[in-house]
Design an enzyme around this catalytic site. Sequence first.
Site, PDB file in Angstrom:
ATOM      1  N   SER A 273       1.067   3.669  -0.388  1.00  0.00           N
ATOM      2  CA  SER A 273       1.248   4.102   1.001  1.00  0.00           C
ATOM      3  C   SER A 273       1.795   2.985   1.870  1.00  0.00           C
ATOM      4  O   SER A 273       2.045   3.196   3.051  1.00  0.00           O
ATOM      5  CB  SER A 273      -0.093   4.571   1.557  1.00  0.00           C
ATOM      6  OG  SER A 273      -0.974   3.465   1.581  1.00  0.00           O
ATOM      7  N   CYS A 274       1.958   1.779   1.305  1.00  0.00           N
ATOM      8  CA  CYS A 274       2.304   0.650   2.183  1.00  0.00           C
ATOM      9  C   CYS A 274       3.698   0.084   1.960  1.00  0.00           C
ATOM     10  O   CYS A 274       4.511   0.076   2.885  1.00  0.00           O
ATOM     11  CB  CYS A 274       1.272  -0.448   2.010  1.00  0.00           C
ATOM     12  SG  CYS A 274      -0.381   0.141   2.376  1.00  0.00           S
ATOM     13  N   PHE A 275       3.984  -0.420   0.758  1.00  0.00           N
ATOM     14  CA  PHE A 275       5.261  -1.124   0.565  1.00  0.00           C
ATOM     15  C   PHE A 275       6.480  -0.277   0.936  1.00  0.00           C
ATOM     16  O   PHE A 275       7.313  -0.717   1.729  1.00  0.00           O
ATOM     17  CB  PHE A 275       5.400  -1.646  -0.874  1.00  0.00           C
ATOM     18  CG  PHE A 275       4.526  -2.836  -1.199  1.00  0.00           C
ATOM     19  CD1 PHE A 275       3.770  -3.450  -0.214  1.00  0.00           C
ATOM     20  CD2 PHE A 275       4.458  -3.340  -2.486  1.00  0.00           C
ATOM     21  CE1 PHE A 275       2.961  -4.544  -0.497  1.00  0.00           C
ATOM     22  CE2 PHE A 275       3.665  -4.428  -2.791  1.00  0.00           C
ATOM     23  CZ  PHE A 275       2.907  -5.033  -1.799  1.00  0.00           C
TER      24      PHE A 275
END
Length: 445
Positions: A273-275
């Site tokens: 969900s981040c990079f």
Amino acid sequence: MQLRVSVIGVGYVGLCTAVGLASQGYGVIACDVDAQKIDKINLGFSPFFEPGLREKLSECIQRGTLRGLVNQIDRVVAETDFTYVTVGTPSKPDGSIDLTYIESVAVNLGRALKQKSGYHIIIIKSTVVPGTTRNVVLPILETESAKKCGVDFGLCMNPEFLRQGSAFYDTLNADRVVIGSHDKHAGDQLEAFYREFYKTCIPPIIQTSLSTAELIKYASNAMLATKISFINTIANICEKIPGADVKVVAEAMGLDKRIGSQFLDAGLGYGGSCFPKDVQALIACSEAFGYVPELLNATERVNKQQPRKVVEFCKQQLGTLKNKQIAVLGLAFKPDTDDMRESRAIPIITQLLAEGAYVVAYDPVAIQTAKSIFQNSVCYAVSVVDCLRDADCCILVTQWPEFEKLTPQFFKNHMKQAILVDGRRVYDPEIFSKTLKFSTIGLGQ
Ligand code: UGA
């Protein structure tokens, strides 16, 4: 008197922060709009899988240091001294950040601050692009509360660096704490709080401006993502050079202290969900300021290419994928989580299905999540053996420890055709290629 803390938004970051603080004895209120999530938390259950979290959460609920409230920001502010904002900041279709949740929480926080007579600190922990806390959150808080930031309430930006799969451990064992603050008083208060929280093992604490703190988060994730796309670029070069092996290249590179050995595992690339979201948001933010960050664009492009490679490997081995049975081992974006957001399994399975393959997938914890994505276009296995049975080819997508232990003979015994594509450089090519038709990332054959 011990400070009381509240956390708004109980996703990974919010819940791990809430449980981390409550486990150290602080009185914590966790607040979310999702009543189902809060009900689960109040019963001592975690709404998602994260090693160690459920046990700690249930302990904190029993001890009374943690309680959940549904959508009552006025109470949350009235009954605590600090409020962490940990709501999601998803991407818009153009990759830029969607601040809808941040804005709506800021409105409610402002209204709650209006009712409160004492000083309160708002801490933005959600990942937000540089300028957001100062230019979006602060004006909303001041307008809605009719109070002055830096006088009546404090505002800080405190990015989170925890990794899913070791989120709870990371909450209690940070490499560094970054505190961006609107004014020195709020920053010093938060620093004093962290010094007390970490007791004898205090990590380096960096106090800075709100925008620098926001950028530190994006720069850190963009650096890690770029490191992965860099090693995947080297892997792709290795594949063209007979005898070259990216795993050995990475090991040797990592011994240089200036480079370091982490995040040099070549494979299918980064998900989660981040990079992907953060690299895209940083690109969009940078472009909005008039600078095109070429390097970050390349990081993204390399990452998108990696999943296609394993499907190509499959095709090279089988000729066509039409009506072939492909076993997919691993669905989560990485081990120790049931999260499939931006998992490399999604483009891989989508492409396999588009080419007419019959996909049988297995994951130790992410099957339920996968069902909501692929419904019944995929067959879900209940074990590794069940997944491999009668398969024409197997692709290893997530490096769960239980897959790492499998032997070449095991694959051979259970599959129709003994063909294995290792997307994560888990298996020893020398040993596996003696028994199986074996392809992997970053190996010049
Ligand atoms: C990442 C950062 O590591 C955290 O510091 C940060 O706080 C978090 O994002 C966030 O912004 O909230 P996370 O998304 O949990 O944490 O996962 P990572 O362990 O960083 O892995 C991300 C992806 O990179 C995974 O798909 C993993 O398989 C892949 N990866 C990682 C590689 O392909 N190669 C590597 O060498 C390392």
